[in-house]
Design an enzyme around this catalytic site. Structure first.
Site, PDB file in Angstrom:
ATOM      1  N   PHE A 187       0.851  -1.193   0.000  1.00 14.94           N
ATOM      2  CA  PHE A 187       0.000   0.000   0.000  1.00 14.94           C
ATOM      3  C   PHE A 187       0.883   1.237   0.000  1.00 14.94           C
ATOM      4  CE2 PHE A 187      -2.634   3.269   2.125  1.00 14.94           C
ATOM      5  CZ  PHE A 187      -3.630   3.344   1.164  1.00 14.94           C
TER       6      PHE A 187
ATOM      7  N   TYR B 219       1.086   5.431  -0.053  1.00 18.55           N
ATOM      8  CA  TYR B 219       0.310   6.619   0.319  1.00 18.55           C
ATOM      9  C   TYR B 219       1.153   7.894   0.264  1.00 18.55           C
ATOM     10  CZ  TYR B 219       2.784   5.713   4.645  1.00 18.55           C
ATOM     11  OH  TYR B 219       3.778   5.482   5.558  1.00 18.55           O
ATOM     12  N   GLY B 220       2.487   7.757   0.184  1.00 17.14           N
ATOM     13  CA  GLY B 220       3.409   8.896   0.160  1.00 17.14           C
ATOM     14  C   GLY B 220       4.378   8.753  -0.990  1.00 17.14           C
ATOM     15  N   SER B 221       5.674   8.719  -0.700  1.00 22.31           N
ATOM     16  CA  SER B 221       6.678   8.672  -1.772  1.00 22.31           C
ATOM     17  C   SER B 221       6.614   7.392  -2.597  1.00 22.31           C
ATOM     18  CB  SER B 221       8.087   8.864  -1.206  1.00 22.31           C
ATOM     19  OG  SER B 221       8.424   7.810  -0.322  1.00 22.31           O
TER      20      SER B 221
ATOM     21  N   GLU C 199      12.091   1.775   4.493  1.00 21.24           N
ATOM     22  CA  GLU C 199      11.029   2.258   5.373  1.00 21.24           C
ATOM     23  C   GLU C 199      11.316   2.070   6.863  1.00 21.24           C
ATOM     24  OE1 GLU C 199       8.498   4.016   4.152  1.00 21.24           O
ATOM     25  OE2 GLU C 199       9.182   3.656   2.097  1.00 21.24           O
TER      26      GLU C 199
END
Length: 184
Positions: free
Chosen positions: A9, A11-13, A88
């Site tokens: 999933f 949602y950012g970079s 991450e």
């Protein structure tokens, strides 16, 4: 993983720079989480001395985050997970979770998701939007200016047709703040 397939999933970079091969992209929604600049960045978009802000998924009942579900090609699962963990989990502010995300017009799939740990020292979930804008306008880290991270993410959300009012406000405000400094 769903049916032996690895989904991630974004949602950012990861929306604009996944860094791994993607076999399929689909708009997806994660319930009870929202996208927020709630993590101090001391590596990628700031430093220990001058932290920036990066997006994280913050748990909140009744919220939803729209992003992308990225399906990893068969055979690439282990390399992709190793890459994502290095990228991450650099400071352990995120936890790696498998969450159900609902594909647009389709079923739910289980996806690897990186969620902020609200007990971590880098968590800053209560920053007002104006303070977020001030930090984003000036911080720079190993991957470049913080405002570039915001702009690239916001541009990708727009291209995908994903509405995020806080991101829209931050994009406008940071553009105002950096215009005079010649940064935007």
């Amino acid at each position: 993983m769903t049916d032996g397939q690895l989904w991630v999933f974004a949602y950012g970079s990861l929306l604009w720079d996944p860094g791994f091969e993607v076999a399929e992209r689909q708009i997806a929604v994660l319930a009870d989480h929202h996208r927020s600049f709630c993590m101090w960045s001391i590596h990628h978009r700031g430093t220990v001395q001058d932290p920036g802000l990066v997006l994280a998924l913050d748990r909140a009942q009744g919220t939803r985050c729209t992003g992308l579900a990225l399906r990893v090609p068969a055979g690439n699962e282990d390399d992709t997970l190793a890459y994502l963990r290095e990228r991450e989990l650099i400071s352990a502010a995120y936890t790696e979770e498998i969450c159900a995300v609902t594909l647009e017009g389709g079923p739910a799939v289980r996806a690897v998701t990186y969620v902020i740990d609200p007990g971590h020292v880098q968590y800053c979930g209560d920053l007002p939007l104006e303070r977020q804008a001030q930090v984003i306008a000036t911080s720079v880290g190993g991957r470049g200016p913080n405002h570039e991270y915001l702009s690239r993410t916001y541009s990708q959300l727009q291209a995908l047709g994903i509405d995020d009012p806080d991101m829209a406000w931050l994009e406008r405000r940071v553009a105002e703040l950096t215009k005079g400094a010649g940064q935007h």
